[in-house]
Design a protein around this motif. Structure first.
Motif, mmCIF file in Angstrom:
data_model
loop_
_atom_site.group_PDB
_atom_site.id
_atom_site.type_symbol
_atom_site.label_atom_id
_atom_site.label_comp_id
_atom_site.label_asym_id
_atom_site.label_seq_id
_atom_site.Cartn_x
_atom_site.Cartn_y
_atom_site.Cartn_z
ATOM 1 N N ASP A 71 0.880 -1.647 0.294
ATOM 2 C CA ASP A 71 0.014 -0.192 0.058
ATOM 3 C C ASP A 71 0.455 1.289 -0.054
ATOM 4 O O ASP A 71 -0.044 2.215 -0.398
ATOM 5 C CB ASP A 71 -1.044 -0.214 1.307
ATOM 6 N N SER A 72 2.217 1.206 0.291
ATOM 7 C CA SER A 72 2.624 2.706 0.664
ATOM 8 C C SER A 72 4.623 2.305 -0.092
ATOM 9 O O SER A 72 4.482 1.434 0.266
ATOM 10 C CB SER A 72 2.959 2.833 1.997
ATOM 11 N N PRO A 188 -2.743 5.211 -7.762
ATOM 12 C CA PRO A 188 -3.754 4.763 -7.145
ATOM 13 C C PRO A 188 -4.776 4.914 -5.973
ATOM 14 O O PRO A 188 -4.207 4.943 -4.867
ATOM 15 C CB PRO A 188 -3.360 3.323 -8.168
ATOM 16 N N GLU A 189 -6.335 4.518 -6.607
ATOM 17 C CA GLU A 189 -6.576 4.549 -4.665
ATOM 18 C C GLU A 189 -6.373 3.487 -3.349
ATOM 19 O O GLU A 189 -5.834 3.035 -3.986
ATOM 20 C CB GLU A 189 -8.170 4.155 -5.345
ATOM 21 N N GLY A 190 -6.343 4.288 -3.036
ATOM 22 C CA GLY A 190 -5.740 3.812 -1.171
ATOM 23 C C GLY A 190 -3.724 3.444 -1.323
ATOM 24 O O GLY A 190 -3.675 2.915 -0.165
ATOM 25 N N GLY A 223 -2.414 11.110 -1.445
ATOM 26 C CA GLY A 223 -1.334 9.860 -1.504
ATOM 27 C C GLY A 223 -0.113 10.363 -1.388
ATOM 28 O O GLY A 223 1.173 9.519 -1.737
ATOM 29 N N TYR A 224 0.626 11.392 -1.630
ATOM 30 C CA TYR A 224 1.736 11.705 -0.997
ATOM 31 C C TYR A 224 1.470 12.360 1.115
ATOM 32 O O TYR A 224 1.075 12.909 0.975
ATOM 33 C CB TYR A 224 2.204 13.331 -1.004
ATOM 34 N N VAL A 225 2.472 11.827 1.649
ATOM 35 C CA VAL A 225 2.652 11.525 2.689
ATOM 36 C C VAL A 225 4.530 12.179 3.413
ATOM 37 O O VAL A 225 4.767 11.391 2.752
ATOM 38 C CB VAL A 225 1.938 10.917 3.942
#
Length: 584
Positions: A71-72, A188-190, A223-225
């Protein structure tokens, strides 16, 4: 002899170090927050230097990589390593692109999207390099091209660069270019990219703020943290100073400014409760230190880095003393006396000086109890010894850690045994003198060498005065005496300096001697990473005439600082220069 490492947890995968500060719970919570947040989002891990920000960030990254890889994608960016870049967004984009390329291998998490992102960002970076070759401003880059086509056709970039040389495209900022590439390479989503920015507060403040602003301008996308390690007091203090001094805004709050860039702040809680366990773990592996556990705890000030530094100093002290004693060059000194002496020197220097110079006061203090301190501090004594005791009592009341240290059995032993106490003090004075001699060695005699053309001497002289008043040891030809071979003297001074300040004025490109000095400086910087080469642009200078080699170094821009303002109206750039020299 083995010293303790002051490295963050999980930095070296070959080491199996335990979480002795109890960060696991914090890391788990931060990981859950990152996974539950879509982004754009910025999290600040706040704490002063040495409190474990990097360790906590690495633990968060480790949890994401081990349990949430599908996921990341995590990216690690050490801001301090790229401090010399004119535009910190460039190396940041490069690191993101490289990480995405590695993760885009077949079977990797959301490989297609990461592959497209990596190729798009690298296309922009190649475009920037073309511009540099064409002598175009790095701060400008065209975005009027199809990122998808750029991904599959490198030849198009060459054609693009050629058309730009002819002035065929409208220029936009580099930030807009990267933003455009990110926007067209959606995740992509998530899925998310988590970028860890470490050592932001070790950069010069102006450069750190430039990096933070670039995050807001460029990476404010889904999507960016971002997870940033920051000693907030450093940046907030700089902001308060800058807006107060430069803009006259007295009510400005640096904290409010950072709140606009950072959506969540996690301040590392005080280590007071956890430091007991942390110190016990460290001392548990060092048998000679077990009787000194409480001394180490009181000296470490609740700071892991300060604790490790203190223990390492004592290990070195004991080793050198053992070698000298074995060679009959001095007495063997018990580790306790080094520990007490360094503890007092480090935290309560004025009390240490008073005790060391007054054996009778040491004898008196050794007999005190905690309950006596208030009365002894209020005696209003007469006589030299009594007044000194009163001063010590007041300090012990003001500083509970000092009182606890001197009232320990180890403290009383230090106070009552004059011989080993003074032997330890004499030994440490000798070490300090040796260190001073090393710092004053011929190869590091000056903080900065000033290279300039004679037409700029008046301006450079003003700067030399500012640097000297700031405590810098400056080398330049104004210090030469009649009869000196100036070529040999200047060459020798440059090679004995820790930095070269290359002043670039309106007529600088024609100076043969300055060209030689810049070549020596580049040679020294290549051979020694601690040597600083700093170009300084003076009023009237044309930055495009800087040699390609000098353009690789972050410069100080004083083109808007007139001669009469050098000493009276210190610019941010000049402040940054002084800070850089003090840290080199």
């Amino acid at each position: 002899m083995k010293l303790l490492k002051d490295t963050p947890l999980l930095e070296d995968e070959s080491e199996n170090r335990i979480d002795s500060l109890g960060f696991s719970a914090y890391a788990g919570t931060m990981t859950d927050a990152i996974l539950g947040t879509e982004g754009p989002f910025a999290i600040a891990i706040l704490g002063e230097w040495g409190t474990g920000k990097t360790s906590l960030m690495r633990m968060i990254r480790n949890q994401l990589d081990k349990h949430h890889q599908q996921d990341s994608l995590t990216v690690w960016f050490n801001a301090w390593r790229y401090e010399g870049e004119s535009h910190p967004i460039v190396p940041l984009v490069r690191v993101v692109a490289e990480s995405a390329a590695v993760a885009s291998r077949p079977g990797g998490p959301f490989a297609d999207a990461l592959g497209k992102l990596s190729r798009g960002l690298r296309a922009i970076l190649r475009g920037l390099s073309f511009k540099a070759e064409a002598d175009l401003p790095l701060a400008k880059v065209g975005v009027d091209f199809d990122v998808d086509k750029a991904i599959t056709a490198e030849e198009r970039l060459t054609g693009l660069a050629q058309s730009e040389r002819q002035g065929g495209l409208e220029y936009e900022s580099i930030y807009a270019a990267v933003y455009s590439a990110l926007e067209r390479s959606t995740l992509p989503e998530g899925k998310r990219i988590v970028v860890f920015l470490d050592d932001v507060d070790r950069c010069l403040p102006a450069k750190a703020l430039q990096l933070l602003e670039s995050l807001k301008l460029v990476f404010g996308q889904k999507g960016y943290v971002f997870v940033l390690g920051i000693a907030s007091a450093v940046l907030e203090g700089f902001l308060d100073y800058q807006y107060r001094q430069q803009y006259g805004i007295t009510e400005f709050e640096g904290r409010a400014y950072l709140d606009k860039v950072i959506q969540m702040q996690f301040r590392i809680p005080p280590h007071d409760l956890r430091m007991d366990h942390f110190t016990r773990v460290l001392v548990g592996n060092l048998p000679a230190f077990k009787p000194l556990l409480e001394v180490v705890q009181l000296t470490g000030r609740g700071n892991p880095r300060a604790t490790i530094r203190f223990i390492n100093s004592l290990i070195i002290d004991a080793s050198i003393n053992g070698n000298l004693a074995g060679a009959h060059e001095g007495p063997a000194i018990d580790l306790l006396y080094f520990a007490m002496t360094r503890a007092l020197q480090t935290r309560w220097r004025s009390v240490y000086d008073l005790l060391l110079s007054s054996p009778e006061v040491c004898e008196g203090v050794a007999k005190w109890t905690k309950d006596e301190l208030p009365d002894r501090a209020a005696l209003e004594a007469t006589g030299t010894a009594a007044k000194r005791e009163e001063e010590v009592a007041r300090a012990m009341l003001a500083y509970p850690d000092l009182a606890a240290l001197l009232l320990l059995p180890q403290g009383k032993q230090w106070l009552t045994n004059r011989g080993p106490r003074e032997a330890a003090a004499t030994f440490l004075i000798r070490l300090a003198r040796d260190e001073v001699r090393k710092r004053a060695a011929p190869d590091k005699l000056f903080d900065a060498f000033l290279s300039y053309r004679m037409t700029d001497k008046q301006y450079v002289g003003r700067i030399a005065k500012v640097l000297s008043e700031a405590g810098m040891r400056v080398a330049w030809d104004a210090d030469l005496t009649p009869g000196t071979n100036w070529r040999k003297a200047l060459d020798n001074s440059l090679r004995r300096s820790r930095a070269l300040l290359f002043f670039f004025g309106p007529q600088t490109p024609g100076s043969e001697w300055q060209t030689r000095e810049s070549s020596i400086g580049i040679e020294m910087a290549t051979a020694d990473s601690s040597f600083r080469l700093i170009p300084i642009l003076l009023p009237g200078a044309d930055a495009s005439l800087l040699s390609p080699s000098l353009r690789e170094y972050f410069w100080v821009d004083l083109r808007n600082v007139p001669l009469d303002a050098v000493e009276t109206d210190m610019s941010t750039q000049l402040d940054d220069l002084i800070l850089a020299l003090k840290r080199s």
